[in-house]
Design an enzyme around this catalytic site. Structure first.
Site, PDB file in Angstrom:
ATOM      1  N   ASP A  51       3.712   1.558  -9.874  1.00  0.00           N
ATOM      2  CA  ASP A  51       2.105   1.687  -8.730  1.00  0.00           C
ATOM      3  C   ASP A  51       1.522   0.389  -9.180  1.00  0.00           C
ATOM      4  O   ASP A  51       1.530  -0.505  -9.831  1.00  0.00           O
ATOM      5  CB  ASP A  51       1.749   2.719 -10.001  1.00  0.00           C
ATOM      6  CG  ASP A  51       0.393   3.444  -9.516  1.00  0.00           C
ATOM      7  OD1 ASP A  51       0.522   3.159  -7.816  1.00  0.00           O
ATOM      8  OD2 ASP A  51       0.152   4.313  -9.548  1.00  0.00           O
TER       9      ASP A  51
ATOM     10  N   ASP B 232       1.592   1.050  -1.946  1.00  0.00           N
ATOM     11  CA  ASP B 232       1.402   0.523  -2.691  1.00  0.00           C
ATOM     12  C   ASP B 232       2.023   1.698  -3.861  1.00  0.00           C
ATOM     13  O   ASP B 232       1.786   1.148  -5.317  1.00  0.00           O
ATOM     14  CB  ASP B 232      -0.042   0.108  -3.726  1.00  0.00           C
ATOM     15  CG  ASP B 232      -0.079   2.101  -3.945  1.00  0.00           C
ATOM     16  OD1 ASP B 232      -0.164   3.252  -3.036  1.00  0.00           O
ATOM     17  OD2 ASP B 232      -1.320   2.121  -4.722  1.00  0.00           O
ATOM     18  N   GLU B 233       3.340   2.443  -3.576  1.00  0.00           N
ATOM     19  CA  GLU B 233       4.353   3.091  -4.400  1.00  0.00           C
ATOM     20  C   GLU B 233       5.725   2.790  -4.496  1.00  0.00           C
ATOM     21  O   GLU B 233       5.834   3.197  -3.746  1.00  0.00           O
ATOM     22  CB  GLU B 233       3.521   4.019  -5.497  1.00  0.00           C
ATOM     23  CG  GLU B 233       3.155   5.034  -4.954  1.00  0.00           C
ATOM     24  CD  GLU B 233       2.551   6.362  -5.805  1.00  0.00           C
ATOM     25  OE1 GLU B 233       2.906   7.006  -6.453  1.00  0.00           O
ATOM     26  OE2 GLU B 233       1.308   6.043  -5.144  1.00  0.00           O
TER      27      GLU B 233
END
Length: 395
Positions: free
Chosen positions: A19, A138-139
């Site tokens: 993350d 974003d992960e």
DNA sequence: TCTGGGGTCCTTTTCCTT
DNA sequence: TCTGAAGGAAAAGGACCC
């Protein structure tokens, strides 16, 4: 040679969740190093352009818009850690954020730029651990199980390797969680933010997971959390203590079973390396509410633009869709949707607009609207689709 | 006080056909 | 022709996520 004994034991699953920390704000801080350590808020639509010329990295601080001057609608997309220290957080209305931190620097979101950095960090992670599931900008999930070195120190060594590679090659910080499954890995990555690595073993469930509030489980949102609290269930441990039959009776067989499994840290979903999109949509919140009768032209223009954007999205990604839908949000925030499935899949703006207009006719158009959206679902690759209908292709 | 945009998945309701 | 049951697909809504 056939063996008469049991097959060699398979190694324990080592699933990592990676993350990025305050992703958008961190990217902005790399572009504008002079903002480092200052509260920065990303969001809003029409942020005044910096009154400066030359290289952006050289702009003086006073050239950047301040949150206190923002007047439009919108919410915070991401806040830097310095802004979070003032109580500003994602999804917070910008006007509320402005009261908490009026001096924060306000930057418009630049999704093209974030996507570039997203591709970069994913490529670095995947070089180390090729089995990767994309979970948004974003992960990602990574499967270390069979990667050489993936079992070392419970997966911590590999997590450290990836974290360091991303930091060295991009300057961005991330947090990782490693656990026997995705559910626990996701929770673990959130335990030591920013810049943390958390390894959870099965025996950590009671000590590290059960004391946490139910809301920390990925999939228990505000509504489910509220319902659980009404039954006096606040922590994951308290949820785990509930009899399965009661959970199934109270929350439905499927959801009740899932709640029980989640509380006991059970999750056997694989890391999914490929997925196809189900739908694509475009929507816009108007600067001021529009009434379908009094602002017919303006609404028509919005509808045109959304349909064109959507058609471009479909064509760029190579999809056609059979189900066209609209979404309306009224002034009181009530949301309705209407959709229609066509005989043939389409991708052209005119065909989308035609179907969307049919959908609009079935909606209540006597009240002011705050938002209009258009959606295409039932996506297919054009080659999968039946022969295009020449009448629709004319649009 | 004011609440974005882009998604997925699930449940319930409605509609159509047999 | 009417009625009801059953099943499936489509439509609608809602929860949740980033």
């Amino acid at each position: 040679m056939a063996t008469q004994g049991t097959p060699p034991p398979s190694p324990p699953r080592r699933i990592a969740h990676l993350d990025m920390d305050a992703f958008y704000a961190s990217v902005e801080l790399l572009r504008y190093p002079q903002l480092r350590d200052l509260p920065v808020v990303v969001g809003g639509r029409r942020v005044a352009a910096p009154e400066a010329t030359g290289s952006p990295a050289q702009w003086p601080l006073h050239a950047f818009a301040r949150l206190r001057h923002y007047t439009g609608r919108g919410v915070v997309t991401t806040a830097s850690y310095a802004a979070r220290a003032h109580g500003v957080g994602s999804a917070m209305p910008l006007m509320q954020a402005a009261r908490l931190c009026p001096d924060a620097i306000l930057l418009p979101a630049d999704f093209d730029e974030y996507r570039r950095w997203s591709r970069a960090f994913k490529a670095i992670a995947q070089e180390v651990a090729p089995c990767m599931e994309d979970r948004g900008i974003d992960e990602v999930y990574l499967d270390f199980t069979h990667v050489p070195g993936g079992q070392r120190d419970g997966g911590r060594a590999m997590a450290r390797l990836i974290q360091r590679a991303i930091a060295e090659q991009t300057g961005l910080s991330c947090s990782l969680g490693v656990a026997p499954n995705k559910l626990l890995a996701k929770m673990a990555s959130d335990m030591q933010k920013p810049g943390g690595i958390t390894v959870l073993q099965p025996h950590d469930l009671r000590t590290h997971v059960w004391p946490m509030p139910c809301r920390k489980v990925h999939g228990i949102g505000p509504k489910a959390s509220e319902r659980l609290q009404q039954h006096g269930i606040h922590t994951i441990g308290e949820l785990a203590a509930q009899p399965l039959p009661w959970l199934r009776a109270e929350f439905g067989a499927s959801h009740g079973q899932w709640l029980h499994d989640a509380a006991w840290g059970r999750d056997d979903r694989p890391v999914q390396t490929h997925s196809e999109p189900v739908s694509m949509s475009r929507e816009t919140t108007f600067e001021e509410d529009l009434h379908p009768r009094h602002h017919k032209a303006a609404l028509g223009e919005h509808l045109d633009r959304l349909c064109h954007q959507l058609a471009l999205d479909l064509q760029r990604k190579g999809y056609v869709g059979k189900t066209i839908g609209i979404k309306l949000r009224y002034r009181n925030f009530e949301v309705i949707t209407r959709d229609q499935t066509l005989a043939q899949p389409v991708a052209a703006a005119g065909a989308i607009r035609h179907a969307a207009t049919q959908c609009l006719r079935r909606a209540d158009l006597s009240r002011s609207l705050r938002l209009l959206g258009v959606r295409v679902a039932n996506l297919q690759r054009p080659t999968d689709a039946a022969q295009p209908n020449p009448n629709l292709a004319l649009f």
